[in-house]
Design an enzyme around this catalytic site. Sequence first.
Site, PDB file in Angstrom:
ATOM      1  NE  ARG A  91       9.134  13.542  32.378  1.00  0.00           N
ATOM      2  CZ  ARG A  91       9.978  13.031  33.267  1.00  0.00           C
ATOM      3  NH1 ARG A  91      10.869  13.805  33.852  1.00  0.00           N
ATOM      4  NH2 ARG A  91       9.933  11.751  33.564  1.00  0.00           N
ATOM      5  CB  CYS A  99      11.255  18.616  34.175  1.00  0.00           C
ATOM      6  SG  CYS A  99      11.190  17.184  33.121  1.00  0.00           S
ATOM      7  CE  LYS A 132      17.022   8.557  38.164  1.00  0.00           C
ATOM      8  NZ  LYS A 132      15.701   9.078  37.816  1.00  0.00           N
ATOM      9  CG  ASN A 133      14.391   5.887  36.344  1.00  0.00           C
ATOM     10  OD1 ASN A 133      14.466   6.715  37.247  1.00  0.00           O
ATOM     11  ND2 ASN A 133      14.666   6.172  35.079  1.00  0.00           N
ATOM     12  CG  ASP A 185      15.946   7.726  30.616  1.00  0.00           C
ATOM     13  OD1 ASP A 185      15.438   8.785  30.195  1.00  0.00           O
ATOM     14  OD2 ASP A 185      15.420   7.013  31.488  1.00  0.00           O
ATOM     15  NE  ARG A 203      16.798  14.622  39.508  1.00  0.00           N
ATOM     16  CZ  ARG A 203      16.223  14.505  38.318  1.00  0.00           C
ATOM     17  NH1 ARG A 203      16.491  15.347  37.368  1.00  0.00           N
ATOM     18  NH2 ARG A 203      15.356  13.540  38.082  1.00  0.00           N
TER      19      ARG A 203
HETATM   20  C1  EPZ Z   1      10.151   7.327  33.093  1.00  0.00           C
HETATM   21  O1  EPZ Z   1       9.460   8.574  33.178  1.00  0.00           O
HETATM   22  C2  EPZ Z   1      11.544   7.571  33.622  1.00  0.00           C
HETATM   23  N1  EPZ Z   1      11.474   8.068  34.994  1.00  0.00           N
HETATM   24  C3  EPZ Z   1      12.287   8.572  32.732  1.00  0.00           C
HETATM   25  O2  EPZ Z   1      13.631   8.644  33.181  1.00  0.00           O
HETATM   26  C4  EPZ Z   1      12.288   8.061  31.288  1.00  0.00           C
HETATM   27  O3  EPZ Z   1      12.867   9.022  30.461  1.00  0.00           O
HETATM   28  C5  EPZ Z   1      10.856   7.771  30.832  1.00  0.00           C
HETATM   29  O4  EPZ Z   1      10.209   6.848  31.761  1.00  0.00           O
HETATM   30  C6  EPZ Z   1      10.783   7.156  29.446  1.00  0.00           C
HETATM   31  O5  EPZ Z   1      11.510   5.955  29.431  1.00  0.00           O
HETATM   32  C7  EPZ Z   1      11.338   7.210  36.001  1.00  0.00           C
HETATM   33  O6  EPZ Z   1      11.203   6.014  35.833  1.00  0.00           O
HETATM   34  C8  EPZ Z   1      11.385   7.759  37.373  1.00  0.00           C
HETATM   35  P1  EPZ Z   1       6.629   8.115  30.513  1.00  0.00           P
HETATM   36  P2  EPZ Z   1       7.885   8.625  32.973  1.00  0.00           P
HETATM   37  O7  EPZ Z   1       5.326   8.323  31.231  1.00  0.00           O
HETATM   38  O8  EPZ Z   1       7.267   7.358  33.391  1.00  0.00           O
HETATM   39  C9  EPZ Z   1       4.089  10.908  27.600  1.00  0.00           C
HETATM   40  C10 EPZ Z   1      15.649   9.693  33.781  1.00  0.00           C
HETATM   41  O9  EPZ Z   1      16.474  10.358  33.097  1.00  0.00           O
HETATM   42  N2  EPZ Z   1       3.048  10.842  28.631  1.00  0.00           N
HETATM   43  O10 EPZ Z   1       6.959   6.726  30.102  1.00  0.00           O
HETATM   44  O11 EPZ Z   1       7.389   9.868  33.584  1.00  0.00           O
HETATM   45  C11 EPZ Z   1       5.356  11.613  28.088  1.00  0.00           C
HETATM   46  O12 EPZ Z   1       5.236  13.012  27.999  1.00  0.00           O
HETATM   47  C12 EPZ Z   1      14.154   9.894  33.616  1.00  0.00           C
HETATM   48  O13 EPZ Z   1      15.991   8.870  34.641  1.00  0.00           O
HETATM   49  C13 EPZ Z   1       1.821  11.433  28.383  1.00  0.00           C
HETATM   50  O14 EPZ Z   1       1.577  12.020  27.326  1.00  0.00           O
HETATM   51  O15 EPZ Z   1       7.789   8.727  31.391  1.00  0.00           O
HETATM   52  C14 EPZ Z   1       6.410  11.018  27.192  1.00  0.00           C
HETATM   53  O16 EPZ Z   1       6.365  11.641  25.938  1.00  0.00           O
HETATM   54  C15 EPZ Z   1      13.774  11.132  32.885  1.00  0.00           C
HETATM   55  N3  EPZ Z   1       0.870  11.368  29.361  1.00  0.00           N
HETATM   56  C16 EPZ Z   1       5.934   9.572  27.030  1.00  0.00           C
HETATM   57  O17 EPZ Z   1       4.533   9.602  27.334  1.00  0.00           O
HETATM   58  C17 EPZ Z   1       1.060  10.715  30.531  1.00  0.00           C
HETATM   59  O18 EPZ Z   1       0.143  10.664  31.380  1.00  0.00           O
HETATM   60  C18 EPZ Z   1       6.625   8.551  27.924  1.00  0.00           C
HETATM   61  O19 EPZ Z   1       6.654   9.059  29.253  1.00  0.00           O
HETATM   62  C19 EPZ Z   1       2.313  10.116  30.762  1.00  0.00           C
HETATM   63  C20 EPZ Z   1       3.287  10.181  29.791  1.00  0.00           C
END
Ligand code: EPZ
Length: 426
Positions: A122, A117, A22-23, A308, A400
Amino acid sequence: MDSFVIEGGTRLRGTIRINGSKNAALPIMSAALLANGPCNLQDVPTLSDIQHQMTLLRELGCTVDRQPDGHVKLEVTDEKNSHARYDLVRKMRASICVLGPLLAKRKYARVSMPGGCAIGDRPVDIHLRGLEALGAVIDLDGGDIIARADKLVGTEIFLGGNFGSTVLGTANVMSAATLAQGTTIIESAACEPEVVDLANFLIAMGAKITGHGSPRITIEGVKELHGANHQVIPDRIEAGTFMVASAITNGEVHLQNVRLDHLMAATDKLRAIGVIVEKDNGGATIASIRRLEATSITTQPHPGFPTDLQAQFMALLSIADGNSVITEKIYPDRFLHVAELSRLGAQLHKEGSTVIIHGVKRLIGAPVMASDLRASAALVLAGMAAKGTTTVMRVYHIDRGYEKIELRLNSLGANITRKAQTELEL
Ligand code: EPZ
């Protein structure tokens, strides 16, 4: 709203094929917005998040043709509408990954700001910082991010944040940089397999990218990208969830279409606690024949232990022998499953972003509430190991990210029934 009624205590046995990721599929589908010509994707899973992404892409002028075998054909036929509306973005946060492709190809994108969420705040500040570094002018209006750029120009960009790298931020900036003038270097890029899969798709479209899979990605901008064919990688989180399903039921499950090299940290922990993980031709067998041992886990960006899979491993460790410790370093608030697992008899003590797990011999079935995708998966796993009946309510969260999970687990010997639930019963 559906619920699952789970009769626990059966051992899982048999073979199951892991679906496409999915991701990986979500940013890859968004990247099709960059192409002049049709894109054909194989192994796109049938999930509600993918359905939302198809709806969004249609609104953005893309024709989407989905076959039952997981083949999805995408082709942009109209570039007039570049607005990802709140109605769609609030249903699926990953809609943010259309931002980079729209900006680069259409010079304008309006994407509703995703809210927080269930797993916590996020933010998308790093996505925006990266696109601004490429020359985009970003404004906020009515809850929408508006990004404009007559042209994007390659540069050096640091994409690290307080919680490490960002997966979708890297996807957005890398996608946008493919059409920028000159060379872009992303430092502290996410190394997740899903980012590598996106890079490989962009390369198939004519992009010039090197270093994907490492924290430094180099992108040499090209004038245009063409359509391409691509097979989506297997879903490492679905695979990890089935690995835990086998381990938690003392089962023996053979996974097909699995990439253990994408699951090194999880496999290492499984082996450390006594699970047998054996690689074989194009797959792996996961077996458990005794009570498992306790361990400590800290979630980290790839190749560290994935956030995850944190909830699923908490379910598993709740019946291991001894005290385990899980520390969440990516989403410090991603612990909604703690209270629900406790209802099944798990002994969990949360201290900030750490949970201490005192392993019990048995979980006892109870009604529990699903809260987010992976927390729901953890509850299903715990329910399969528990004595008696567990009802997991609000399983739309699990739909989902897991295709027909109850039927797939049942094919391995689980006893899970989906029940339509009325509001009154909730
Ligand atoms: C991806 O989300 C995945 N989603 C998430 O999977 C997964 O948990 C996450 O990566 C971490 O591996 C998809 O790929 C669709 P991040 P993403 O930006 O990219 C902080 C699931 O269960 N951050 O890597 O949105 C953030 O808050 C889902 O399938 C900032 O501070 O996650 C987090 O602490 C849920 N500012 C960390 O970085 C930003 O602009 C990593 O988040 C972006 C992120």
